[in-house]
Design an enzyme around this catalytic site. Structure first.
Site, PDB file in Angstrom:
ATOM      1  CG  ASP A  98      -2.226   0.835   0.973  1.00 26.42           C
ATOM      2  OD1 ASP A  98      -2.371   1.673   0.170  1.00 26.42           O
ATOM      3  OD2 ASP A  98      -3.355   0.495   1.619  1.00 26.42           O
ATOM      4  CG  ASP A  99      -0.785   5.051   1.018  1.00 32.08           C
ATOM      5  OD1 ASP A  99      -0.850   5.085  -0.274  1.00 32.08           O
ATOM      6  OD2 ASP A  99      -1.770   4.978   2.032  1.00 32.08           O
TER       7      ASP A  99
END
Length: 205
Positions: free
Chosen positions: A191-192
């Site tokens: 993800d981030d």
């Protein structure tokens, strides 16, 4: 295959160091399996080169606690390494911390209902003078590094490795923090990589 879970021994060493006014708890080379650990003020958890601290993916080893998730009150399994209201807490060294994430990820993929949200790998709340340096962090059950309402946070020289298809395994998510410095890190996650958060809901958590 049977193995020893070292949670009690490691936690006792952390607590003993805290009672003595602070100190370094060293994880030597080799594989050490554990459940959730809680850091105390002025204690440094140091992993020697060749040390692997492996968190066993058994929900019973991660007590459910009240917390906050993006500003909203939440119930989560206690983070693998956790501190709340502490000062001078550190995780350092050239060893590896493995969150055992695959079982937690499988629960998400199959829709298996857990008692509470997955644990993060390292989460410090309402703490100051926080340091995470040089360690390898991999296979986090959820977010990897999550400082929440902390002051004076330093994350440097850290390598974070979560599979590209692992759900919500952000690298470093400082939330409602002050004086955060993130330097010289390599982050590959699902993800981030770095997400600076301020909460999305009103909360006093």
């Amino acid at each position: 295959m049977s193995y020893t879970i070292e949670t009690a021994q490691i936690q006792a060493a952390i607590d003993d160091a805290a009672r003595a006014g602070g100190g370094v708890v060293t994880i030597p080379a080799g594989v050490h399996r554990t459940g959730a650990l809680r850091l105390r003020s002025f204690v440094e958890l140091h992993l020697e080169s060749g040390a692997r601290l492996e968190f066993v993916p058994d929900p019973a080893l991660y007590p459910v606690i009240d917390a906050s998730w993006e500003g909203a009150p939440a119930r989560i399994h206690q983070p693998c390494i956790f501190a709340d209201g502490e000062e001078g807490v550190s995780v350092t060294g050239l060893g590896t911390i493995d969150g055992g994430g695959s079982s937690w990820w499988e629960a998400v993929r199959t829709g298996t209902r857990l008692e509470a949200a997955r644990p993060t790998l390292i989460s410090f709340r309402h703490s100051s003078r926080v340091t995470i340096r040089d360690v390898v962090l991999e296979n986090s059950p959820a977010w990897t590094v999550h400082p929440y309402r902390c002051d004076d946070v330093r994350v440097s020289g850290v390598r974070i490795k979560n599979p590209a298809d692992s759900p919500n395994t952000d690298g470093i998510d400082p939330e409602s923090c002050r004086n955060v410095r993130i330097t010289d890190c390599h982050i590959g996650v699902g993800d981030d990589c770095i997400a600076i958060k301020a909460g999305t809901e009103a909360s006093n958590a």
